[in-house]
Design a protein around this motif. Structure first.
Motif, PDB file in Angstrom:
ATOM      1  N   PHE A 118      20.502  59.109 -66.239  1.00 19.33           N
ATOM      2  CA  PHE A 118      20.935  58.132 -65.303  1.00 19.33           C
ATOM      3  C   PHE A 118      19.703  58.666 -64.210  1.00 19.33           C
ATOM      4  CE2 PHE A 118      22.605  57.662 -60.677  1.00 19.33           C
ATOM      5  CZ  PHE A 118      23.223  56.247 -61.045  1.00 19.33           C
ATOM      6  N   CYS A 119      19.188  57.591 -63.452  1.00 18.34           N
ATOM      7  CA  CYS A 119      17.653  58.376 -62.457  1.00 18.34           C
ATOM      8  C   CYS A 119      18.178  58.219 -60.993  1.00 18.34           C
ATOM      9  CB  CYS A 119      16.940  56.916 -62.639  1.00 18.34           C
ATOM     10  SG  CYS A 119      15.696  57.344 -61.131  1.00 18.34           S
ATOM     11  N   LYS A 120      18.099  59.538 -60.513  1.00 15.87           N
ATOM     12  CA  LYS A 120      18.846  59.779 -58.918  1.00 15.87           C
ATOM     13  C   LYS A 120      18.051  58.821 -58.312  1.00 15.87           C
ATOM     14  CE  LYS A 120      19.831  64.444 -59.449  1.00 15.87           C
ATOM     15  NZ  LYS A 120      20.307  65.358 -58.960  1.00 15.87           N
ATOM     16  N   ASP A 121      16.701  58.203 -58.426  1.00 15.92           N
ATOM     17  CA  ASP A 121      16.014  57.708 -57.220  1.00 15.92           C
ATOM     18  C   ASP A 121      16.777  56.221 -57.003  1.00 15.92           C
ATOM     19  OD1 ASP A 121      15.024  60.423 -56.277  1.00 15.92           O
ATOM     20  OD2 ASP A 121      12.683  60.064 -58.489  1.00 15.92           O
ATOM     21  N   CYS A 122      15.936  55.159 -58.483  1.00 22.25           N
ATOM     22  CA  CYS A 122      16.580  54.266 -58.512  1.00 22.25           C
ATOM     23  C   CYS A 122      17.699  53.252 -58.947  1.00 22.25           C
ATOM     24  CB  CYS A 122      15.673  53.359 -59.178  1.00 22.25           C
ATOM     25  SG  CYS A 122      15.356  54.015 -61.105  1.00 22.25           S
ATOM     26  N   LYS A 123      18.729  54.476 -58.897  1.00 18.58           N
ATOM     27  CA  LYS A 123      20.018  54.357 -59.818  1.00 18.58           C
ATOM     28  C   LYS A 123      20.301  53.738 -60.625  1.00 18.58           C
ATOM     29  CE  LYS A 123      21.006  55.839 -55.630  1.00 18.58           C
ATOM     30  NZ  LYS A 123      21.351  57.900 -55.493  1.00 18.58           N
ATOM     31  N   LYS A 131      10.544  60.467 -67.740  1.00 20.61           N
ATOM     32  CA  LYS A 131      10.252  59.981 -66.862  1.00 20.61           C
ATOM     33  C   LYS A 131      11.156  58.653 -67.373  1.00 20.61           C
ATOM     34  CE  LYS A 131       6.213  58.328 -67.568  1.00 20.61           C
ATOM     35  NZ  LYS A 131       4.592  58.394 -67.905  1.00 20.61           N
ATOM     36  N   CYS A 132      11.780  58.654 -65.862  1.00 17.43           N
ATOM     37  CA  CYS A 132      12.625  56.922 -65.684  1.00 17.43           C
ATOM     38  C   CYS A 132      11.538  55.702 -66.474  1.00 17.43           C
ATOM     39  CB  CYS A 132      13.132  56.892 -64.302  1.00 17.43           C
ATOM     40  SG  CYS A 132      14.099  55.052 -63.469  1.00 17.43           S
ATOM     41  N   LYS A 133      12.346  55.230 -66.624  1.00 16.15           N
ATOM     42  CA  LYS A 133      11.780  54.099 -67.123  1.00 16.15           C
ATOM     43  C   LYS A 133      11.223  52.888 -66.307  1.00 16.15           C
ATOM     44  CE  LYS A 133      13.464  51.878 -70.920  1.00 16.15           C
ATOM     45  NZ  LYS A 133      13.730  51.755 -72.252  1.00 16.15           N
ATOM     46  N   HIS A 134      12.067  52.587 -65.108  1.00 24.19           N
ATOM     47  CA  HIS A 134      11.981  51.664 -64.158  1.00 24.19           C
ATOM     48  C   HIS A 134      10.780  52.542 -62.806  1.00 24.19           C
ATOM     49  CE1 HIS A 134      15.398  50.399 -66.089  1.00 24.19           C
ATOM     50  NE2 HIS A 134      16.338  51.086 -66.554  1.00 24.19           N
ATOM     51  N   CYS A 135      11.289  53.028 -62.462  1.00 24.61           N
ATOM     52  CA  CYS A 135      10.256  54.023 -61.547  1.00 24.61           C
ATOM     53  C   CYS A 135       9.516  55.015 -61.450  1.00 24.61           C
ATOM     54  CB  CYS A 135      11.133  54.214 -60.293  1.00 24.61           C
ATOM     55  SG  CYS A 135      12.363  55.730 -60.846  1.00 24.61           S
ATOM     56  N   SER A 136       9.618  55.521 -62.844  1.00 27.24           N
ATOM     57  CA  SER A 136       8.807  56.531 -63.537  1.00 27.24           C
ATOM     58  C   SER A 136       9.418  57.789 -63.011  1.00 27.24           C
ATOM     59  CB  SER A 136       7.492  56.717 -63.436  1.00 27.24           C
ATOM     60  OG  SER A 136       6.303  55.427 -63.716  1.00 27.24           O
TER      61      SER A 136
HETATM   62 ZN   LIG Z   1      13.983  55.600 -62.203  1.00 30.66          ZN
END
Ligand SMILES: [Zn+2]
Length: 292
Positions: A36-41, A9-14
């Motif tokens: 690359f996280c598409k939610d928090c870019k 999962k994304c480290k920044h926004c999970s």
């Molecule tokens: Zn994210």
């Protein structure tokens, strides 16, 4: 074990909405997948537990495994130098054992265990720089899993209570058998009998060697193994370090080695299957790191 993508999962926004995007080059661990996280870019990589470590995961986990099963940290350092021309200090070996033991312990305490009805508890003395500390340990007979353990500076009813609370954290047995230790009856009364309203009742069986002439063989084989290992445990000098190293022994017993009689790893018998491969410490660290 192959790392399951669903664990990432994304480290920044999970978030779980991401793409694989390129690699990060590292000095000791080769190329590491970037996402690359598409939610928090934002970009992230996975910490599989070995992020920023200066040694290869295989060297680290081999050292932990051998240290906990039979080798002192100094002997381990010498083996690495002799066979792999690899230089580490014996302090690094101890640091690895402690760092990863804490991480793995936190993770495995959250798993669900299927345990039996009969638990066996015992305590043993640990000679730490001339002081006699106590290591308390409780074993489930069906799975041979160590259900809980406790480290203390002395044996008394308060410490016995602390121990018993930990012993029933993963399962509720019908009875717990102990030796005739004077501190147990009061601890059992306090914990399981004084609360009359819907309280948990666990029977206390006492195995009194003086009257029965029967030893508690079931748990003694496990304790013998632990005592054998503790004898040359040099890192046991410091009080802060000793309980962590004892935790490492418990992990080794519960998750790494096949039990000699059942020929199965106790945690798997207890229904905790993490699909660990041959290098069980390595996979345990990875799965713990990705799920904490
Ligand atoms: Zn994210």
């Amino acid at each position: 074990m192959y790392l399951n993508i669903s664990m990432i999962k994304c480290k920044h926004c999970s978030g779980k909405n991401f793409l694989k995007k390129g690699f990060r080059k590292t000095d000791n661990r080769g190329k590491i997948q970037k996402y690359f996280c598409k939610d928090c870019k934002r970009f992230f990589t996975n910490d599989d537990g070995f992020y920023r470590m200066r040694n290869k995961p295989e060297i680290i986990t081999m050292s932990i495994d051998m240290y906990v099963s039979n080798l002192s940290s100094r002997k381990m350092r010498n083996q690495l130098k002799r066979h792999l021309s690899h230089k580490v200090s014996h302090v690094s070996v101890l640091d690895w054992v402690r760092r990863y033991t804490l991480k793995v312990h936190k993770f495995i305490e959250r798993q669900g265990y299927n345990l039996g009805n009969s638990f066996y508890a015992d305590e043993t003395m640990i000679n730490r720089e001339g002081k006699l500390d106590r290591f308390w340990c409780c074993l489930d007979w069906d799975t041979r899993l160590i259900t809980g353990f406790h480290y203390s500076l002395s044996a008394n009813p308060i410490e016995a209570q602390e121990f018993l609370k930990k012993a029933i954290n993963k399962g509720k047995p019908k009875y717990i058998q102990t030796d005739a230790g004077v501190f147990y009856p009061r601890a059992f009364r306090k914990l399981f009998y004084s609360n009359k309203i819907g309280g948990l009742v666990i029977e206390h069986k006492i195995q009194n060697y003086q009257t029965t002439r029967v030893h508690n063989y079931r748990i003694e084989t496990v304790f013998m193994k632990i005592k054998d290992r503790v004898i040359d445990f040099r890192g046991l000098k410091a009080l802060w370090s000793a309980p962590i190293l004892m935790t490492a022994i418990v992990i080794q017993h519960n998750f790494i080695e096949n039990h000699s009689t059942t020929d199965e790893v106790p945690s798997e018998r207890a229904g905790v299957n993490l699909e660990l491969g041959e290098n069980r410490w390595l996979d345990l660290i990875k799965v713990a790191s990705l799920n904490l």
